[in-house]
Design a protein around this motif. Structure first.
Motif, PDB file in Angstrom:
ATOM      1  N   ALA A 446      56.698  80.142 165.703  1.00 50.31           N
ATOM      2  CA  ALA A 446      56.630  80.753 166.970  1.00 50.31           C
ATOM      3  C   ALA A 446      55.550  81.884 166.653  1.00 50.31           C
ATOM      4  O   ALA A 446      55.051  82.173 165.593  1.00 50.31           O
ATOM      5  CB  ALA A 446      57.906  81.904 166.932  1.00 50.31           C
ATOM      6  N   ARG A 447      54.735  82.205 168.132  1.00 52.39           N
ATOM      7  CA  ARG A 447      53.878  83.244 168.030  1.00 52.39           C
ATOM      8  C   ARG A 447      54.514  84.756 168.301  1.00 52.39           C
ATOM      9  O   ARG A 447      55.089  85.066 169.518  1.00 52.39           O
ATOM     10  CB  ARG A 447      53.090  83.245 169.232  1.00 52.39           C
ATOM     11  N   THR A 448      54.662  85.183 167.315  1.00 51.98           N
ATOM     12  CA  THR A 448      55.322  86.832 167.305  1.00 51.98           C
ATOM     13  C   THR A 448      54.246  87.858 167.557  1.00 51.98           C
ATOM     14  O   THR A 448      54.552  89.145 168.016  1.00 51.98           O
ATOM     15  CB  THR A 448      55.845  87.197 165.967  1.00 51.98           C
ATOM     16  N   SER A 466      56.215  83.674 151.132  1.00 55.26           N
ATOM     17  CA  SER A 466      54.819  84.156 151.369  1.00 55.26           C
ATOM     18  C   SER A 466      54.573  82.909 152.551  1.00 55.26           C
ATOM     19  O   SER A 466      54.151  81.928 152.191  1.00 55.26           O
ATOM     20  CB  SER A 466      53.960  84.026 150.270  1.00 55.26           C
ATOM     21  N   ALA A 467      54.692  83.420 153.788  1.00 56.45           N
ATOM     22  CA  ALA A 467      54.443  82.436 154.837  1.00 56.45           C
ATOM     23  C   ALA A 467      54.217  83.156 156.228  1.00 56.45           C
ATOM     24  O   ALA A 467      54.060  84.439 156.126  1.00 56.45           O
ATOM     25  CB  ALA A 467      56.054  81.879 155.128  1.00 56.45           C
ATOM     26  N   ILE A 468      53.529  82.194 157.186  1.00 56.57           N
ATOM     27  CA  ILE A 468      53.362  82.699 158.324  1.00 56.57           C
ATOM     28  C   ILE A 468      53.191  81.503 159.476  1.00 56.57           C
ATOM     29  O   ILE A 468      53.175  80.446 158.811  1.00 56.57           O
ATOM     30  CB  ILE A 468      51.978  83.373 158.456  1.00 56.57           C
ATOM     31  N   SER A 469      53.564  81.576 160.689  1.00 52.31           N
ATOM     32  CA  SER A 469      53.474  80.547 161.411  1.00 52.31           C
ATOM     33  C   SER A 469      51.761  80.292 161.879  1.00 52.31           C
ATOM     34  O   SER A 469      51.164  81.066 161.644  1.00 52.31           O
ATOM     35  CB  SER A 469      54.176  80.820 162.733  1.00 52.31           C
ATOM     36  N   ILE A 470      51.646  78.881 162.051  1.00 57.34           N
ATOM     37  CA  ILE A 470      50.123  78.652 162.431  1.00 57.34           C
ATOM     38  C   ILE A 470      49.779  79.506 163.534  1.00 57.34           C
ATOM     39  O   ILE A 470      48.585  80.075 163.830  1.00 57.34           O
ATOM     40  CB  ILE A 470      49.664  77.185 162.626  1.00 57.34           C
ATOM     41  N   GLU A 471      50.585  79.670 164.732  1.00 57.69           N
ATOM     42  CA  GLU A 471      50.421  80.529 165.854  1.00 57.69           C
ATOM     43  C   GLU A 471      49.884  81.985 165.601  1.00 57.69           C
ATOM     44  O   GLU A 471      49.092  82.623 166.070  1.00 57.69           O
ATOM     45  CB  GLU A 471      51.741  80.600 166.608  1.00 57.69           C
TER      46      GLU A 471
END
Ligand SMILES: [Zn+2]
Ligand SMILES: [Zn+2]
Length: 495
Positions: A446-448, A466-471
């Motif tokens: 998701a894009r937050t 340790s993470a993030i969406s590509i968005e």
């Protein structure tokens, strides 16, 4: 028996409806935006004008251009735009001659006459009459300035009127309430053009435009009107700005020139007050690796924020897969010539190319080509790289590359390649670079719009993730492109 004449004002060139006596005054010239001639109000008419003047007919900026010679009244230029909406005469003149009619007919005649604002209404009705009754399109906000009403005149309203796929009229306002610019998306040159009238006037340096309520009397445009115009024009891309008269054109880099001019103007009139100087300026962003998982989302994020995006792919066939709002190009990041060409007009070049696992040499070659090419431009470089050179938390300095908890053996080759890439940047002295290391996990999601940023240590949350969406990584990339805080630094982001 008295005869009637259609009088033409000698100072502004406006033709009036037929009358026996000349009009008592010229409403256009008595308005505070114009001026009555220094010798008092004087009139002529078409017949008299033809005795001493001709229509200057030339090829200009790839179009048929018409003016009056010797110069008369405001001395504007009219242009014939051969578009997918048909042939458009943009602006009009006080004088029309058989030669002018023949030149327009030789190009297929007229489908439309469109005039930016009342200063150039001139003898527009004569052009319509002589060329098959072509409709004259004017903004309704300026209807009160029409001095010769005619059935061919059509009024349009609102802030935009799309005439065809390529041609849109934009109400800019400011100079006159209905001041209109014409946007031609793919003409006369492929990068498109804005025909600005007096709403934006091309300055004599031909690298800027300016915004005035009155040009002859030097009355500034209201700031609110300038900001509104900037917003209405924000979505349009164009390489050229065609101004009101001969030579007053910005050919190439037009969009950027207009953005810079808005910023310069607003900074000057607001004493740099950031609340009034409005959003970050529109950037020209080139994305390498535009069809990759990261590149695709970086392109989407940049477009969504209104930036001008050049999306670079390796293969011709991938061009069709790009979003239509992006300008697609084929190029090779390892080829310095390609990079110099693709980066020439860019504010920021973003590399979203993944290092090639196990091919340290190839990664090095690509990075060297990228840097050599960009060294010949003014563009900043933002590399979306790898996490390998981040320190793992609480490890006393162990790199992620050497920590099997984060980098399993099968991913080590890509880790090594990205470390090589990061090292090449750190040694770079010519290019203004920024390197972004993603967290340990990077996947579509998701894009937050939210993330935390760090420097050289892997970011983990309370649960050790340790993470993030590509968005959201793409959000961080474009934030950095817009604000450019991290010159010659690496940063990392995560939730
Ligand atoms: Zn006048
Ligand atoms: Zn004007």
């Amino acid at each position: 028996m008295k005869t009637t004449k259609k009088h033409i004002c000698r100072t502004c060139g406006t033709q009036y409806a037929a009358s026996e006596e000349p009009p008592a005054r010229c409403a256009i010239c008595e308005d505070e935006r114009q001026y009555v001639g220094w010798g008092g109000q004087r009139w002529t008419d078409l017949e008299e004008l033809r005795e001493g003047h001709a229509v200057r007919i030339e090829e200009d900026a790839g179009m048929l251009a018409l003016g009056v010679t010797p110069a008369f009244a405001i001395d504007q230029r009219a242009l014939l735009l051969q578009t997918d909406a048909g042939n458009i005469l943009w602006e009009s003149l006080p004088l029309i001659t058989d030669e002018a009619i023949a030149a327009i007919k030789a190009r297929g005649g007229l489908d439309w006459i469109i005039v930016s604002h009342p200063h150039f209404y001139a003898a527009m009705v004569e052009f319509s009459d002589a060329l098959g009754g072509a409709p004259i399109l004017l903004h309704e906000a300026d209807r009160g300035w029409i001095q010769r009403p005619h059935p061919a005149i059509e009024l349009w309203s609102g802030d935009q009127r799309r005439l065809s796929k390529d041609v849109t009229l934009i109400r800019c306002g400011g100079h006159f309430e209905g001041s209109t610019a014409l946007h031609w998306a793919r003409g006369p040159r492929p990068g498109g053009a804005l025909f600005s009238g007096d709403a934006l006037q091309v300055a004599l340096d031909r690298r800027h435009v300016s915004f005035m309520y009155s040009y002859p009397n030097l009355v500034p445009m209201r700031t609110g009107d300038v900001i509104a115009m900037r917003e209405r024009l924000a979505e349009y891309g164009f390489d050229d700005v065609l101004g009101y008269t001969w030579g007053r054109d910005i050919l190439g880099g037009g969009r950027r020139a207009v953005d810079d001019s808005f910023a310069r103007h607003l900074a000057a009139v607001t004493s740099g007050d950031p609340r009034r100087a409005a959003p970050p300026r529109r950037l020209s962003i080139t994305v390498l690796g535009a069809r990759g998982k990261v590149g695709e989302r970086v392109v989407a994020e940049a477009l969504a924020r209104g930036h001008e995006v050049t999306a670079v792919v390796r293969e011709e066939a991938q061009l069709d897969e790009l979003p239509p709002a992006a300008r697609g190009c084929v190029g090779d990041a390892g080829n310095a010539e390609d990079v110099a060409r693709l980066g020439a007009a860019a504010d920021v070049v973003i590399s979203a190319i993944r290092p090639i696992p196990g091919q340290d040499e190839a990664t090095l070659t690509t990075t060297a080509g990228l840097l050599a090419g960009l060294a010949r431009t003014d563009a900043r470089l933002l590399v979306v790289g790898g996490a390998a050179t981040l320190r793992t938390p609480g490890s006393g300095g162990t790199l992620l590359l050497d920590d099997a908890r984060y980098l399993p053996a099968e991913l080590r080759p890509i880790g090594v390649a990205s470390a090589v890439q990061h090292e090449a940047l750190r040694a770079e002295t010519r290019v203004d670079w920024t390197y972004l290391s993603p967290p340990a996990q990077l996947a579509p999601g998701a894009r937050t719009g939210r993330y935390r940023a760090g420097t050289d240590e892997l970011l983990v949350d309370a649960e050790g993730r340790s993470a993030i969406s590509i968005e959201d990584l793409a959000v961080a990339v474009i934030d950095e492109a817009e604000h450019g805080r991290r010159s010659r630094e690496r940063f990392t982001v995560a939730y």
